[in-house]
Write an enzyme that holds these catalytic residues in place. Structure first.
Site, mmCIF file in Angstrom:
data_model
loop_
_atom_site.group_PDB
_atom_site.id
_atom_site.type_symbol
_atom_site.label_atom_id
_atom_site.label_comp_id
_atom_site.label_asym_id
_atom_site.label_seq_id
_atom_site.Cartn_x
_atom_site.Cartn_y
_atom_site.Cartn_z
ATOM 1 N N SER A 101 0.825 -1.193 0.000
ATOM 2 C CA SER A 101 0.000 0.000 0.000
ATOM 3 C C SER A 101 0.873 1.263 0.000
ATOM 4 O O SER A 101 1.636 1.475 -0.935
ATOM 5 C CB SER A 101 -0.957 -0.058 1.199
ATOM 6 O OG SER A 101 -1.903 0.967 1.162
ATOM 7 N N HIS A 126 -2.477 -1.251 -4.276
ATOM 8 C CA HIS A 126 -3.936 -1.223 -4.368
ATOM 9 C C HIS A 126 -4.395 0.224 -4.262
ATOM 10 O O HIS A 126 -3.596 1.121 -4.048
ATOM 11 C CB HIS A 126 -4.595 -2.121 -3.314
ATOM 12 C CG HIS A 126 -4.431 -1.653 -1.896
ATOM 13 N ND1 HIS A 126 -4.986 -2.302 -0.834
ATOM 14 C CD2 HIS A 126 -3.769 -0.597 -1.348
ATOM 15 C CE1 HIS A 126 -4.682 -1.682 0.291
ATOM 16 N NE2 HIS A 126 -3.950 -0.649 0.001
#
Length: 196
Positions: A101, A126
């Site tokens: 992330s 993501h």
């Protein structure tokens, strides 16, 4: 045995006796920085302060940022990324363990050609998520608009720094995409994989 941050001896130039300092302070003096936790305002401000201080102290010596992070807050992560682009010394990024992330966003922000992953490291990208699920409808719409702007910003950075087409990065950010070190290298998130 005491629990806490280990101490190591450090001798300042010109001094005879070494003093004991915590291991992180010793490593900071060698321009080695660590992101070993989730990204939040506190660790973000610490890393930003260190990068700026070390840049002022000597803007000709590179900085090395070791990353083992599950991700975290978007705005503090973007602040770290922006500081890495702002300071004059090149910032090497090294992924050890996990850069997920926001961790992978900071990893990709290292100086191009100076981004490295250890052989068994994992990288995950993501889209940003919201933590305001219980907001009123009006607030939720504003939150969604802000989230879309942040997603667009992150996507553009990944496109610019990996060389991947916009549609590929956009599609990959729709879900959690985990990569090995060699897959992250092929994707363009890192430039090198350390040899075993």
């Amino acid at each position: 045995m005491p629990i806490g941050v280990p101490k190591v001896p450090f001798r300042s130039p010109g001094e005879e006796d070494a003093s004991w300092v915590d291991v992180y302070n010793r490593l900071y003096r060698e321009r080695l920085l660590f992101l070993g936790q989730a990204v939040d305002s506190e660790i973000s401000n610490q890393l930003i302060g260190l990068m700026i201080y070390l840049s002022i102290e000597d803007d000709t010596k590179d900085l090395y940022l070791f990353i083992n992070s599950p991700g975290g807050w978007v705005i503090p992560g973007v602040a770290i990324y922006d500081t890495m682009q702002f300071v004059r010394p090149d910032v090497h990024t090294i992924c050890m363990g996990l850069a997920a992330s926001m961790g992978s966003f900071i990893l990709v922000g290292g100086e191009i050609t100076k981004r490295l992953a250890f052989p068994h490291a994992r990288v995950m990208i993501h889209q940003p998520a919201s933590s305001f699920y219980e907001a009123q409808a009006g607030e939720f719409i504003l939150e969604a608009e802000e989230l879309l702007k942040l997603r667009e910003t992150l996507t553009r950075v990944y496109v610019q720094r990996t060389g991947k087409p916009l549609w590929v990065v956009s599609e990959d950010m729709e879900r959690d995409v985990f990569m090995s070190a060699t897959e992250a290298q092929a994707y363009g998130i890192v430039d090198l994989v350390a040899v075993e």
